[in-house]
Design an enzyme around this catalytic site. Structure first.
Site, PDB file in Angstrom:
ATOM      1  N   ASP A   1      38.361  34.467  31.117  1.00 13.21           N
ATOM      2  CA  ASP A   1      38.703  35.558  32.027  1.00 13.21           C
ATOM      3  C   ASP A   1      37.479  36.096  32.770  1.00 13.21           C
ATOM      4  OD1 ASP A   1      41.197  35.310  30.896  1.00 13.21           O
ATOM      5  OD2 ASP A   1      41.361  37.415  30.286  1.00 13.21           O
TER       6      ASP A   1
ATOM      7  N   HIS B   1      35.636  34.690  27.773  1.00 17.35           N
ATOM      8  CA  HIS B   1      35.260  35.219  29.089  1.00 17.35           C
ATOM      9  C   HIS B   1      34.118  34.402  29.688  1.00 17.35           C
ATOM     10  CE1 HIS B   1      37.388  38.596  27.239  1.00 17.35           C
ATOM     11  NE2 HIS B   1      37.621  39.032  28.462  1.00 17.35           N
TER      12      HIS B   1
END
Ligand SMILES: [Zn+2]
Length: 273
Positions: free
Chosen positions: A76, A220
């Protein structure tokens, strides 16, 4: 090929009359999905049609059905400075992944989404500016999603069919907005909490100890320094392969191993962490 599509998208986007009349005149400030994007959406392959139909049930999925020993790695908040290193590792180990991108970062790192797609990864919408969408009115939710979808299409010529709410903050209104844009809302089951920058071994152990067949694992590539995530990734891949796991994009995972009722929810409940 992609450039032709992009030019078409921009050209049509500036001609408001091509958009569905009712929506376009209701609020000209809010961008609607362009006619070109709709064209792309109507050219959905079987995989994407399946994703859209799951998303049309008004749910978020947390994981796949668990019938196959396959997991989906998801990243992400990118594109960002650590994204090329992550792409390079994924390429080295021949692992497909899914990137939930932030629209303003897509603009900041032009060509990165196109590269992700070229390497066989899948793209999801993670909003334009990473707000908690549950605190925004539906019109703002729509703008966050559509602007990001348009940035993805502009960069790559490909429309996304996946959506992940920032912070995993979903409610029926957020899911309905995703659904309206033909996006399947995807949460996760395995959370590395790598955004808190734990050490490399902690990131590895969180994945390896929590993974089950069908897991959608959250990591992430953006939102801060991701050196520890980059360092952990090769070990995560090697450990999971050693345990007999395969890897797929979220789209391929979900279509090949559809989630059941306990793998999805209307409010995000059931997501670990
Ligand atoms: Zn995020």
């Amino acid at each position: 090929m992609a450039i032709v599509v992009v030019v078409g998208a921009i050209g049509l986007a500036t001609r408001g009359s091509d958009a569905p009349a009712a929506k376009a005149t209701a609020d000209p400030v809010i961008p609607t999905v362009t006619a070109a994007a709709v064209d792309l959406a109507t050219q959905l392959g079987p995989r994407d049609q399946e994703l859209v139909s799951i998303g049309a049930k008004g749910v978020s999925i947390h994981r796949a059905g668990g019938r196959r020993k396959v997991v989906a790695l998801t990243f992400d908040d990118g594109p960002a400075k650590d994204t090329p290193a992550i792409l390079s590792i994924l390429k080295q180990y021949d692992v497909p992944a899914t990137f939930f991108v932030v629209g303003q970062a897509v603009k900041e790192y032009p060509g990165m989404v196109a590269q992700e797609i070229a390497q066989g990864h899948q793209i999801g919408v993670h909003t334009w500016s990473h707000p908690d969408l549950t605190k925004l009115p539906a019109a703002k939710q729509q703008q966050e999603i559509v602007d990001t979808q348009n940035a993805i299409i502009s960069d790559s010529g490909v429309a996304s069919r996946l959506f992940r709410a920032p912070y995993g903050a979903v409610d029926p209104s957020v899911i309905a907005t995703a659904e309206k844009n033909k996006l399947l809302s995807v949460l996760w089951e395995g959370d590395t909490n790598d955004w808190q920058r734990p050490d490399v071994n902690t990131i590895v152990q969180r994945v390896v100890s929590e993974v089950t067949p069908g897991s959608i694992i959250l990591m992430h590539d953006g939102g801060g320094d991701r050196a520890n995530t980059v360092a952990a990734l090769p070990t995560i891949i090697k450990e999971l392969k050693k345990q007999g796991y395969g890897f797929a994009t979220v789209g391929d995972l979900v279509v090949s191993d559809p989630p059941g009722p306990s793998d999805m929810s209307v409010d995000g409940k059931g997501v670990s962490e």
